[in-house]
Design a protein around this motif. Structure first.
Motif, PDB file in Angstrom:
ATOM      1  N   VAL A   1       3.712  -8.613   1.350  1.00 16.21           N
ATOM      2  CA  VAL A   1       4.353  -7.605   2.183  1.00 16.21           C
ATOM      3  C   VAL A   1       3.828  -7.697   3.610  1.00 16.21           C
ATOM      4  O   VAL A   1       2.617  -7.756   3.832  1.00 16.21           O
ATOM      5  CB  VAL A   1       4.088  -6.176   1.646  1.00 16.21           C
ATOM      6  N   GLY A   2       4.747  -7.701   4.560  1.00 15.66           N
ATOM      7  CA  GLY A   2       4.368  -7.581   5.963  1.00 15.66           C
ATOM      8  C   GLY A   2       4.492  -6.131   6.401  1.00 15.66           C
ATOM      9  O   GLY A   2       5.477  -5.456   6.071  1.00 15.66           O
ATOM     10  N   MET A   3       3.498  -5.639   7.125  1.00 15.08           N
ATOM     11  CA  MET A   3       3.503  -4.233   7.542  1.00 15.08           C
ATOM     12  C   MET A   3       2.975  -4.101   8.961  1.00 15.08           C
ATOM     13  O   MET A   3       2.117  -4.878   9.391  1.00 15.08           O
ATOM     14  CB  MET A   3       2.618  -3.376   6.617  1.00 15.08           C
ATOM     15  N   ARG A   4       3.476  -3.104   9.667  1.00 11.61           N
ATOM     16  CA  ARG A   4       2.905  -2.727  10.956  1.00 11.61           C
ATOM     17  C   ARG A   4       1.939  -1.558  10.713  1.00 11.61           C
ATOM     18  O   ARG A   4       2.251  -0.646   9.953  1.00 11.61           O
ATOM     19  CB  ARG A   4       3.994  -2.311  11.945  1.00 11.61           C
TER      20      ARG A   4
ATOM     21  N   THR B   1      -6.513  11.585   1.219  1.00 12.01           N
ATOM     22  CA  THR B   1      -5.365  11.917   0.383  1.00 12.01           C
ATOM     23  C   THR B   1      -4.909  10.785  -0.529  1.00 12.01           C
ATOM     24  O   THR B   1      -4.110  11.024  -1.436  1.00 12.01           O
ATOM     25  CB  THR B   1      -4.169  12.313   1.274  1.00 12.01           C
ATOM     26  N   GLY B   2      -5.369   9.553  -0.289  1.00 13.03           N
ATOM     27  CA  GLY B   2      -4.885   8.427  -1.061  1.00 13.03           C
ATOM     28  C   GLY B   2      -3.604   7.820  -0.518  1.00 13.03           C
ATOM     29  O   GLY B   2      -3.109   6.815  -1.041  1.00 13.03           O
ATOM     30  N   GLU B   3      -3.050   8.406   0.549  1.00 10.18           N
ATOM     31  CA  GLU B   3      -1.828   7.893   1.168  1.00 10.18           C
ATOM     32  C   GLU B   3      -2.212   7.014   2.350  1.00 10.18           C
ATOM     33  O   GLU B   3      -2.704   7.513   3.370  1.00 10.18           O
ATOM     34  CB  GLU B   3      -0.936   9.058   1.635  1.00 10.18           C
ATOM     35  N   ASP B   4      -1.999   5.703   2.225  1.00  9.90           N
ATOM     36  CA  ASP B   4      -2.349   4.773   3.295  1.00  9.90           C
ATOM     37  C   ASP B   4      -1.448   3.555   3.208  1.00  9.90           C
ATOM     38  O   ASP B   4      -0.461   3.553   2.462  1.00  9.90           O
ATOM     39  CB  ASP B   4      -3.825   4.377   3.200  1.00  9.90           C
ATOM     40  N   TYR B   5      -1.765   2.504   3.966  1.00 10.36           N
ATOM     41  CA  TYR B   5      -0.858   1.357   3.965  1.00 10.36           C
ATOM     42  C   TYR B   5      -0.823   0.668   2.608  1.00 10.36           C
ATOM     43  O   TYR B   5       0.190   0.069   2.232  1.00 10.36           O
ATOM     44  CB  TYR B   5      -1.196   0.383   5.100  1.00 10.36           C
ATOM     45  N   TRP B   6      -1.905   0.752   1.838  1.00 11.72           N
ATOM     46  CA  TRP B   6      -1.892   0.175   0.493  1.00 11.72           C
ATOM     47  C   TRP B   6      -0.836   0.870  -0.379  1.00 11.72           C
ATOM     48  O   TRP B   6      -0.059   0.196  -1.073  1.00 11.72           O
ATOM     49  CB  TRP B   6      -3.248   0.341  -0.174  1.00 11.72           C
ATOM     50  N   SER B   7      -0.851   2.190  -0.369  1.00 11.53           N
ATOM     51  CA  SER B   7       0.095   2.931  -1.212  1.00 11.53           C
ATOM     52  C   SER B   7       1.528   2.703  -0.736  1.00 11.53           C
ATOM     53  O   SER B   7       2.454   2.611  -1.557  1.00 11.53           O
ATOM     54  CB  SER B   7      -0.247   4.430  -1.213  1.00 11.53           C
ATOM     55  N   ARG B   8       1.729   2.587   0.585  1.00  8.95           N
ATOM     56  CA  ARG B   8       3.081   2.329   1.098  1.00  8.95           C
ATOM     57  C   ARG B   8       3.558   0.934   0.687  1.00  8.95           C
ATOM     58  O   ARG B   8       4.736   0.742   0.373  1.00  8.95           O
ATOM     59  CB  ARG B   8       3.117   2.481   2.619  1.00  8.95           C
ATOM     60  N   ALA B   9       2.646  -0.029   0.690  1.00  8.48           N
ATOM     61  CA  ALA B   9       3.010  -1.377   0.262  1.00  8.48           C
ATOM     62  C   ALA B   9       3.412  -1.389  -1.209  1.00  8.48           C
ATOM     63  O   ALA B   9       4.371  -2.072  -1.606  1.00  8.48           O
ATOM     64  CB  ALA B   9       1.850  -2.335   0.506  1.00  8.48           C
ATOM     65  N   GLU B  10       2.697  -0.643  -2.031  1.00 13.02           N
ATOM     66  CA  GLU B  10       3.026  -0.598  -3.460  1.00 13.02           C
ATOM     67  C   GLU B  10       4.394   0.025  -3.694  1.00 13.02           C
ATOM     68  O   GLU B  10       5.152  -0.436  -4.551  1.00 13.02           O
ATOM     69  CB  GLU B  10       1.950   0.175  -4.213  1.00 13.02           C
ATOM     70  N   VAL B  11       4.704   1.079  -2.927  1.00 15.75           N
ATOM     71  CA  VAL B  11       6.033   1.698  -3.047  1.00 15.75           C
ATOM     72  C   VAL B  11       7.112   0.702  -2.647  1.00 15.75           C
ATOM     73  O   VAL B  11       8.158   0.581  -3.310  1.00 15.75           O
ATOM     74  CB  VAL B  11       6.116   2.968  -2.170  1.00 15.75           C
ATOM     75  N   PHE B  12       6.873  -0.035  -1.563  1.00 14.09           N
ATOM     76  CA  PHE B  12       7.839  -1.012  -1.076  1.00 14.09           C
ATOM     77  C   PHE B  12       8.067  -2.122  -2.108  1.00 14.09           C
ATOM     78  O   PHE B  12       9.204  -2.537  -2.353  1.00 14.09           O
ATOM     79  CB  PHE B  12       7.341  -1.605   0.246  1.00 14.09           C
ATOM     80  N   ILE B  13       6.989  -2.582  -2.729  1.00 19.30           N
ATOM     81  CA  ILE B  13       7.106  -3.613  -3.764  1.00 19.30           C
ATOM     82  C   ILE B  13       7.932  -3.086  -4.942  1.00 19.30           C
ATOM     83  O   ILE B  13       8.796  -3.797  -5.481  1.00 19.30           O
ATOM     84  CB  ILE B  13       5.712  -4.070  -4.227  1.00 19.30           C
ATOM     85  N   ALA B  14       7.689  -1.838  -5.330  1.00 10.09           N
ATOM     86  CA  ALA B  14       8.454  -1.232  -6.426  1.00 10.09           C
ATOM     87  C   ALA B  14       9.934  -1.142  -6.059  1.00 10.09           C
ATOM     88  O   ALA B  14      10.811  -1.359  -6.915  1.00 10.09           O
ATOM     89  CB  ALA B  14       7.902   0.152  -6.761  1.00 10.09           C
ATOM     90  N   GLN B  15      10.229  -0.838  -4.799  1.00 14.13           N
ATOM     91  CA  GLN B  15      11.624  -0.765  -4.357  1.00 14.13           C
ATOM     92  C   GLN B  15      12.289  -2.136  -4.383  1.00 14.13           C
ATOM     93  O   GLN B  15      13.459  -2.257  -4.749  1.00 14.13           O
ATOM     94  CB  GLN B  15      11.676  -0.176  -2.945  1.00 14.13           C
ATOM     95  N   ARG B  16      11.544  -3.176  -4.033  1.00 15.74           N
ATOM     96  CA  ARG B  16      12.094  -4.532  -4.094  1.00 15.74           C
ATOM     97  C   ARG B  16      12.355  -4.933  -5.546  1.00 15.74           C
ATOM     98  O   ARG B  16      13.377  -5.559  -5.853  1.00 15.74           O
ATOM     99  CB  ARG B  16      11.129  -5.522  -3.443  1.00 15.74           C
ATOM    100  N   ARG B  17      11.430  -4.570  -6.417  1.00 13.41           N
ATOM    101  CA  ARG B  17      11.609  -4.916  -7.836  1.00 13.41           C
ATOM    102  C   ARG B  17      12.834  -4.211  -8.434  1.00 13.41           C
ATOM    103  O   ARG B  17      13.546  -4.786  -9.263  1.00 13.41           O
ATOM    104  CB  ARG B  17      10.362  -4.541  -8.642  1.00 13.41           C
TER     105      ARG B  17
END
Length: 284
Positions: A231-234, A248-264
């Motif tokens: 995943v590429g991210m800004r 909170t646990g909300e960071d670029y790692w969690s956003r990348a995981e959501v994005f990967i799930a959306q691609r899948r």
């Protein structure tokens, strides 16, 4: 501070859960909560230094969601008066000018920033799970030993090293980190070996290329576009993003995981390997 002789209306354990939950969700409220009663102070005081931040803090971090410790003198005064504070630190962000004895942070799980004042041996005494730093200085520029105990517990690693070489022999050791599931880097020089890293590091769930300021994305091969773990991210607000993740646990790692799930799932084009927007700039 109220008198503890007043009988609490709730069972002590329930009361403790409520106050600690309030402290976790609103860290900036902890100093006020400590004034409620002596028992409440004992419950929430350790959480005051759970996340310690030494950095040039963006003004947005002064909101209700955070309690940054950016006054070195105040922190070290508290540390000298009560050394056990260091054992409560779970998340730490430091700059070069902070001479913190990391070996005393026996509960430190998350370290962000320049670790120039430390070395791999001193950091290995901490149960680190997340590490964001330049690796070569930790090994005195003599080669990174990926089998060092420093890496034994790591699940998340972001490589800050500049001028990295696209030599697979220099980075293949990443595959020997036993629990590494999240890996990130900043330098485009590593692009040529990304497919090999994904092949070797079979446990990786996410490999992020962080692109802070560029206005365009580099061309990648069709094969790499099809690799859903890449995943590429800004992320222009690194400190803010790290701090929100620690709280909170909300960071670029969690956003990348959501994005990967959306691609899948197909809700995002599987060949869309990068995220257009920089969500870190919208963080509270």
């Amino acid at each position: 501070m109220s008198d503890n002789r007043v009988d609490p209306l709730l069972p002590s354990e329930l009361e403790r859960v409520i106050f600690q939950f309030a402290a976790y969700t609103e860290p900036i409220s902890i100093p006020s909560l400590m004034l409620v009663a002596w028992r409440v102070k004992e419950w929430v005081a350790p959480l005051l230094y759970r996340v310690v931040l030494f950095a040039r803090v963006p003004s947005a971090l002064k909101g209700v969601h955070c309690y940054p410790h950016k006054d070195n003198s105040t922190f070290f005064r508290a540390l000298s008066q009560k050394p056990s504070i260091s054992k409560t630190i779970r998340h730490l962000c430091i700059n070069d000018d902070v001479d913190l004895i990391i070996s005393d942070c026996s509960s430190l799980e998350d370290l962000w920033g320049s670790a120039g004042a430390s070395d791999a041996d001193s950091l290995s005494s901490c149960p680190l799970k997340r590490l964001y730093c330049s690796l070569e200085p930790l090994f005195q520029y003599k080669g990174i030993d990926f089998q060092h105990p420093l890496f034994s517990r790591l699940t998340h690693l972001e490589i800050f090293d500049r001028g990295v070489e696209d030599d697979l022999t220099s980075w293949a050791g990443l595959a020997s980190i036993p629990h590494l599931m999240h890996l990130a880097f900043n330098e485009e020089d590593l692009f040529p070996i990304v497919p090999d890293l994904l092949r070797l590091c079979t446990q990786l769930r996410v490999l992020v290329h962080l692109n802070a300021a560029a206005t365009s994305w580099p061309e990648v091969s069709e094969g790499l576009k099809r690799e859903l773990r890449f995943v590429g991210m800004r992320c222009g607000e690194y400190i803010k993003d790290w701090h929100m993740g620690a709280l909170t646990g909300e960071d670029y790692w969690s956003r990348a995981e959501v994005f990967i799930a959306q691609r899948r799932s197909g809700s995002v084009d599987p060949l869309q390997w990068y995220i257009e927007e920089d969500a870190s700039e919208q963080l509270l």
